[in-house]
Design an enzyme around this catalytic site. Structure first.
Site, PDB file in Angstrom:
ATOM      1  CG  HIS A 140       1.284 -43.770  -4.396  1.00 10.49           C
ATOM      2  ND1 HIS A 140       0.330 -42.782  -4.480  1.00 10.49           N
ATOM      3  CD2 HIS A 140       2.351 -43.309  -5.087  1.00 10.49           C
ATOM      4  CE1 HIS A 140       0.803 -41.778  -5.193  1.00 10.49           C
ATOM      5  NE2 HIS A 140       2.044 -42.064  -5.569  1.00 10.49           N
ATOM      6  CD  GLU A 141       5.934 -44.639  -5.063  1.00 13.30           C
ATOM      7  OE1 GLU A 141       6.178 -44.573  -6.290  1.00 13.30           O
ATOM      8  OE2 GLU A 141       5.698 -43.626  -4.369  1.00 13.30           O
TER       9      GLU A 141
ATOM     10  CG  HIS B 283       3.693 -44.032  -9.846  1.00 14.40           C
ATOM     11  ND1 HIS B 283       3.026 -43.079 -10.577  1.00 14.40           N
ATOM     12  CD2 HIS B 283       3.882 -43.483  -8.613  1.00 14.40           C
ATOM     13  CE1 HIS B 283       2.809 -42.013  -9.817  1.00 14.40           C
ATOM     14  NE2 HIS B 283       3.315 -42.234  -8.611  1.00 14.40           N
TER      15      HIS B 283
ATOM     16  CG  HIS C   7       0.554 -45.167 -15.682  1.00 19.87           C
ATOM     17  ND1 HIS C   7       0.721 -43.835 -15.375  1.00 19.87           N
ATOM     18  CD2 HIS C   7      -0.110 -45.189 -16.864  1.00 19.87           C
ATOM     19  CE1 HIS C   7       0.160 -43.097 -16.312  1.00 19.87           C
ATOM     20  NE2 HIS C   7      -0.352 -43.883 -17.232  1.00 19.87           N
TER      21      HIS C   7
END
Ligand SMILES: [Zn+2]
Length: 531
Positions: free
Chosen positions: A297-298, A301, A304
């Site tokens: 998940h991290e 980010h 991104h």
């Protein structure tokens, strides 16, 4: 906060500790000792102690007490009662919205989001509501059957203080998964290599360890991220994985420097931070499935941020609207369970063998467990949040509003909102998530629907879909309307079906049999249908 600090549940005798696992028992004893109270144990009024107590305590009367204490925070007609101040906050928010030219606070807050209008957010939540509630009824039926098998009388009913307790029994009975067995296949370093490999496949990135850059702690390691084809540097990735005194808990991503071209060609510096317990020198750090998911998940980010290719720093990387920022990160979680990652990187720390498929199947099966409860308690809060902020300048009595709205919705009596109005700090401690609690749901809708773009095509590593993902989502920051970007990536607007499937909810094709079942029990109003 005062009501969490002031109220406690006293466990007087050894019998009051019945059912509690050793760790919880010890925590209760330690709390009693710290407070210098000569009792068997003390449960404090916070989620981290109440939820486990409700899950494990065999003492139904005490569960009821604990549940009442926790769900009534800020609602006890004392000096800490929040009802009056909520009425005032709602009035002032409505007034401000009018001054700024919006019909309600919800319209003001949603203006700068992907969803754009509260009506669209309401439609999403209402579409999810009926199937989530239908799933709750199935969960309750399972729990009731188990309770009766264990000797509960014919008149026995699941009450809100029973849900977690019986759900845990059902979980053990049907979905038992030994987390320690899973952990042996999840080595932190291997998982990180797995993420790098995924980033190579989907983003064409390669990661090269570097040691000639400053770090703020010796545990922090740095990688230079390059484009595989051009060899050009896209940024630096800092990894700070271990817990230490003074460090924030949890896991997060940071951008120390954003990508931009306003002032030359500036590449980004991002970090991923976690709180794993550092192992002994040379020993692998083993992590849980949940932690591995969080890691991906991290990293989503971070990708991104690393993919960003814009001119203005204020529009760069993760600087996107509130109900869109969790989409890239939630999306990336989907690559952990792919066989490509598991077979290469989920290797037993001793034998080096990949995680067996039977164990993966058990992980998948357990993933839909209790999702009716989780989704319904969430949606009840999200719906109340939106309805409170759509009410305009009407004077609101929060207690009455909550009671009447939930009754209208057909809230199952076996559970309660995740955050009741008088303790809904997301919404009332600041504007942050006001009329915005739904955004947690929206990002998971996008993530599930977005991942199905891959599975409908050539699979999770489809190069064409990955290119569209980069072009329209990961590289553009906040330079385009996220709804337009999503449509360009997906070829259509987002749909909820993929998420419903992921959570094990009844799908539209099953609608007929479900609604007739509902009529029989007479518990839910047929308010919305599954489209
Ligand atoms: Zn996140």
């Amino acid at each position: 906060m005062a009501e969490e600090a002031d109220s406690i549940l006293i466990l007087k005798t050894e019998q009051d500790l019945s059912g509690l696992p050793a760790s919880l028992r010890e925590a209760a004893q330690t709390t009693a000792a710290t407070r210098q109270m000569a009792v068997a144990g003390i449960i404090t009024n916070t989620r981290s102690s109440i939820d486990p107590f409700l899950t494990y305590s065999d003492q139904r009367a005490l569960r009821k007490k604990a549940w009442r204490m926790f769900t009534n925070r800020g609602d006890n007609s004392n000096s800490h009662d929040n009802n009056a101040i909520i009425t005032q906050i709602l009035q002032l928010r409505a007034e401000r919205a009018k001054l700024l030219g919006y019909p309600t606070h919800a319209h003001l807050r949603l203006d700068n989001t992907m969803m754009k209008s509260p009506e669209k957010a309401m439609a999403l939540m209402e579409e999810m509501w009926a199937p989530a509630v239908a799933r709750v009824h199935e969960e309750v039926a399972d729990m009731l059957a188990l309770a009766k098998k264990e000797g509960a009388p014919a008149t026995f009913k699941i009450e809100p203080w029973d849900y977690r307790y019986y759900a845990e029994k059902v979980r053990k009975d049907r979905y038992d998964l030994d987390q320690n067995e899973v952990k042996q296949y999840l080595q932190l370093d291997k998982m990180r290599e797995g993420m790098f490999w995924v980033a190579g496949e989907l983003f064409n990135f390669t990661f090269i360890p570097v040691t000639d850059v400053p770090v703020y702690h010796p545990d922090v390691k740095v990688w230079q991220v390059n484009d595989k084809t051009t060899g050009q540097q896209v940024g630096l990735w800092y990894f700070d994985p271990y817990a230490r005194p003074g460090k924030n808990s949890g896991a997060w991503m940071n951008a120390y420097r954003k990508q931009e071209r306003l002032d030359g060609n500036v590449t980004t510096i991002v970090s991923n931070n976690a709180n794993f317990i550092k192992g002994k020198e040379g020993e692998p750090v083993l992590i849980s499935w949940t932690d591995a998911t969080t890691l991906f998940h991290e990293f989503g980010h971070a990708l991104h941020g690393l993919s960003s290719n814009v001119t203005y720093p204020s529009l760069s990387g993760t600087s996107v609207v509130r109900d869109y920022v969790e989409f890239p990160s939630q999306l990336l979680e989907n690559w952990l369970p792919t066989p490509e990652v598991l077979n290469r990187f989920a290797l037993h720390y001793q034998s080096g063998q990949p995680i067996p498929q039977t164990l993966v199947d058990r992980i998948n099966k357990a993933s839909t467990f209790n999702e009716g409860f989780a989704t319904t308690e969430f949606l009840a809060s999200a719906l109340i949040d939106m309805k409170l902020h759509l009410a305009g300048d009407k004077v609101i009595d929060p207690d009455k509003f909550e009671r009447e709205t939930l009754a209208e919705l057909g809230m199952p009596h076996e559970l309660v909102m995740r955050h009741r109005t008088p303790q809904f700090s997301h919404v009332f401690s600041s504007d942050g998530y006001s009329a915005g609690y739904y955004s947690y749901l929206w990002s998971v809708v996008l993530a599930a629907d977005g991942f199905s773009a891959f599975t409908e095509a050539g699979g999770p590593y489809d190069k064409v879909v990955a290119a569209r993902l980069r072009q329209h989502i990961f590289t553009v920051g906040n330079t385009i309307d996220p709804a337009v970007g999503y449509r360009a990536f997906r070829g259509r607007d987002p749909k909820i079906e993929a998420l419903m499937k992921q959570r094990g909810f009844p799908l539209a094709s099953e609608k007929a049999s479900r609604s007739s079942a509902k009529k029989r029990t007479g518990k839910t109003k047929a308010t919305t249908s599954v489209k």
